[in-house]
Write a protein that holds these residues in place. Sequence first.
Motif, PDB file in Angstrom:
ATOM      1  N   ALA A  61       0.768  -1.182  -0.093  1.00 20.44           N
ATOM      2  CA  ALA A  61      -0.068   0.214   0.034  1.00 20.44           C
ATOM      3  C   ALA A  61       0.778   1.231  -0.025  1.00 20.44           C
ATOM      4  N   ASP A  62       2.068   1.184   0.608  1.00 18.75           N
ATOM      5  CA  ASP A  62       2.952   2.450   0.794  1.00 18.75           C
ATOM      6  C   ASP A  62       3.385   2.784  -0.940  1.00 18.75           C
ATOM      7  N   LYS A  63       3.373   1.891  -1.737  1.00 23.48           N
ATOM      8  CA  LYS A  63       3.617   2.123  -3.033  1.00 23.48           C
ATOM      9  C   LYS A  63       2.590   2.996  -3.928  1.00 23.48           C
ATOM     10  N   TYR A  64       1.173   3.063  -3.169  1.00 21.24           N
ATOM     11  CA  TYR A  64       0.192   3.701  -3.685  1.00 21.24           C
ATOM     12  C   TYR A  64      -0.376   4.767  -2.689  1.00 21.24           C
ATOM     13  N   PRO A  65       0.191   5.408  -2.477  1.00 18.65           N
ATOM     14  CA  PRO A  65      -0.018   6.561  -1.437  1.00 18.65           C
ATOM     15  C   PRO A  65      -1.639   7.310  -1.826  1.00 18.65           C
ATOM     16  N   ALA A  66      -1.829   7.337  -3.054  1.00 22.36           N
ATOM     17  CA  ALA A  66      -3.171   7.971  -3.374  1.00 22.36           C
ATOM     18  C   ALA A  66      -4.276   7.155  -3.137  1.00 22.36           C
ATOM     19  N   TRP A  67      -4.136   5.967  -2.738  1.00 25.09           N
ATOM     20  CA  TRP A  67      -5.338   4.803  -2.865  1.00 25.09           C
ATOM     21  C   TRP A  67      -6.074   5.156  -1.763  1.00 25.09           C
ATOM     22  N   ASN A  68      -7.191   5.441  -1.981  1.00 25.84           N
ATOM     23  CA  ASN A  68      -8.564   5.294  -0.841  1.00 25.84           C
ATOM     24  C   ASN A  68      -8.780   4.008  -0.464  1.00 25.84           C
ATOM     25  N   THR A  69      -8.532   3.704   0.883  1.00 31.72           N
ATOM     26  CA  THR A  69      -8.781   2.362   1.204  1.00 31.72           C
ATOM     27  C   THR A  69     -10.201   1.737   1.166  1.00 31.72           C
ATOM     28  N   THR A  70     -11.188   2.575   0.940  1.00 35.73           N
ATOM     29  CA  THR A  70     -12.531   2.259   0.810  1.00 35.73           C
ATOM     30  C   THR A  70     -12.889   1.921  -0.932  1.00 35.73           C
ATOM     31  N   GLU A  71     -11.862   2.242  -1.564  1.00 38.70           N
ATOM     32  CA  GLU A  71     -12.224   2.035  -3.010  1.00 38.70           C
ATOM     33  C   GLU A  71     -11.222   0.654  -3.367  1.00 38.70           C
ATOM     34  N   ALA A  72     -11.529   0.191  -4.693  1.00 39.97           N
ATOM     35  CA  ALA A  72     -10.669  -1.028  -5.194  1.00 39.97           C
ATOM     36  C   ALA A  72      -9.412  -0.696  -5.214  1.00 39.97           C
ATOM     37  N   PHE A  73      -8.589  -1.465  -5.049  1.00 41.25           N
ATOM     38  CA  PHE A  73      -6.896  -1.396  -4.943  1.00 41.25           C
ATOM     39  C   PHE A  73      -6.820  -1.119  -6.332  1.00 41.25           C
ATOM     40  N   PRO A  74      -5.381  -0.172  -6.575  1.00 41.39           N
ATOM     41  CA  PRO A  74      -5.080   0.362  -7.857  1.00 41.39           C
ATOM     42  C   PRO A  74      -4.703  -0.857  -8.929  1.00 41.39           C
ATOM     43  N   VAL A  75      -5.231  -0.755  -9.832  1.00 40.48           N
ATOM     44  CA  VAL A  75      -4.976  -1.596 -11.001  1.00 40.48           C
ATOM     45  C   VAL A  75      -3.530  -2.391 -11.090  1.00 40.48           C
ATOM     46  N   GLU A  76      -2.639  -1.522 -10.933  1.00 38.38           N
ATOM     47  CA  GLU A  76      -1.237  -1.924 -11.111  1.00 38.38           C
ATOM     48  C   GLU A  76      -0.830  -2.815  -9.856  1.00 38.38           C
ATOM     49  N   GLY A  77      -1.305  -2.937  -8.739  1.00 38.45           N
ATOM     50  CA  GLY A  77      -0.909  -3.706  -7.707  1.00 38.45           C
ATOM     51  C   GLY A  77      -1.805  -4.981  -7.376  1.00 38.45           C
ATOM     52  N   THR A  78      -2.824  -5.063  -8.183  1.00 35.41           N
ATOM     53  CA  THR A  78      -4.033  -6.192  -8.039  1.00 35.41           C
ATOM     54  C   THR A  78      -3.265  -7.602  -8.115  1.00 35.41           C
ATOM     55  N   ALA A  79      -2.203  -7.809  -8.992  1.00 40.11           N
ATOM     56  CA  ALA A  79      -1.599  -9.185  -9.043  1.00 40.11           C
ATOM     57  C   ALA A  79      -0.829  -9.430  -7.726  1.00 40.11           C
ATOM     58  N   VAL A  80      -0.265  -8.506  -7.353  1.00 40.70           N
ATOM     59  CA  VAL A  80       0.539  -8.986  -5.940  1.00 40.70           C
ATOM     60  C   VAL A  80      -0.565  -8.927  -4.917  1.00 40.70           C
ATOM     61  N   LEU A  81      -1.663  -7.996  -4.717  1.00 40.23           N
ATOM     62  CA  LEU A  81      -2.532  -8.324  -3.785  1.00 40.23           C
ATOM     63  C   LEU A  81      -3.214  -9.763  -3.906  1.00 40.23           C
ATOM     64  N   GLN A  82      -3.601 -10.123  -5.194  1.00 42.22           N
ATOM     65  CA  GLN A  82      -3.995 -11.552  -5.493  1.00 42.22           C
ATOM     66  C   GLN A  82      -3.143 -12.583  -5.055  1.00 42.22           C
ATOM     67  N   GLU A  83      -1.724 -12.218  -5.001  1.00 44.78           N
ATOM     68  CA  GLU A  83      -0.950 -13.393  -4.607  1.00 44.78           C
ATOM     69  C   GLU A  83      -0.899 -13.447  -3.080  1.00 44.78           C
ATOM     70  N   LEU A  84      -0.993 -12.391  -2.325  1.00 44.38           N
ATOM     71  CA  LEU A  84      -1.289 -12.371  -0.909  1.00 44.38           C
ATOM     72  C   LEU A  84      -2.344 -13.037  -0.640  1.00 44.38           C
ATOM     73  N   ILE A  85      -3.753 -13.091  -1.433  1.00 41.42           N
ATOM     74  CA  ILE A  85      -4.818 -13.599  -1.217  1.00 41.42           C
ATOM     75  C   ILE A  85      -4.351 -15.261  -1.124  1.00 41.42           C
ATOM     76  N   ASN A  86      -3.902 -15.538  -2.290  1.00 40.42           N
ATOM     77  CA  ASN A  86      -3.534 -16.917  -2.447  1.00 40.42           C
ATOM     78  C   ASN A  86      -2.905 -17.481  -1.515  1.00 40.42           C
ATOM     79  N   GLU A  87      -1.630 -16.898  -0.910  1.00 40.62           N
ATOM     80  CA  GLU A  87      -1.062 -17.234   0.221  1.00 40.62           C
ATOM     81  C   GLU A  87      -1.818 -17.496   1.341  1.00 40.62           C
ATOM     82  N   ALA A  88      -2.602 -16.491   1.748  1.00 43.50           N
ATOM     83  CA  ALA A  88      -3.488 -16.736   2.969  1.00 43.50           C
ATOM     84  C   ALA A  88      -4.377 -17.827   2.730  1.00 43.50           C
ATOM     85  N   LYS A  89      -4.840 -18.032   1.642  1.00 46.19           N
ATOM     86  CA  LYS A  89      -5.642 -19.318   1.340  1.00 46.19           C
ATOM     87  C   LYS A  89      -4.812 -20.812   1.771  1.00 46.19           C
ATOM     88  N   SER A  90      -3.500 -20.650   1.081  1.00 44.71           N
ATOM     89  CA  SER A  90      -2.707 -21.786   1.535  1.00 44.71           C
ATOM     90  C   SER A  90      -2.267 -22.009   2.883  1.00 44.71           C
TER      91      SER A  90
END
Length: 93
Positions: A61-90
């Motif tokens: 999230a520090d890489k996207y300081p303009a991100w409003n946390t009540t809005e969808a995560f910036p498209v540029e970072g969604t792949a990394v966030l999805q990796e974190l989700i998959n890791e949590a599932k595992s």
Amino acid sequence: WLCFKVGILDPRQERTAEEVVQILQSFLDGTAGPYDFDDFTSIPIKDARLDNIRQRLAQLADKYPAWNTTEAFPVEGTAVLQELINEAKSAGR
């Protein structure tokens, strides 16, 4: 202070992998509440694997300081966030 030192009061919280997945998913799709990001990233988690995910989300999230946390995560970072989700599932298996 002494209570924390001897382990009577543990400042870390219990979270299941499923809870972490749900929280991360809410950041991905923009359904998180206004305090959810701070609540999640500021309180350590007892499970070291899940806590590592928590810390990496804060760094991401520090890489996207303009991100409003009540809005969808910036498209540029969604792949990394999805990796974190998959890791949590595992972690829950």
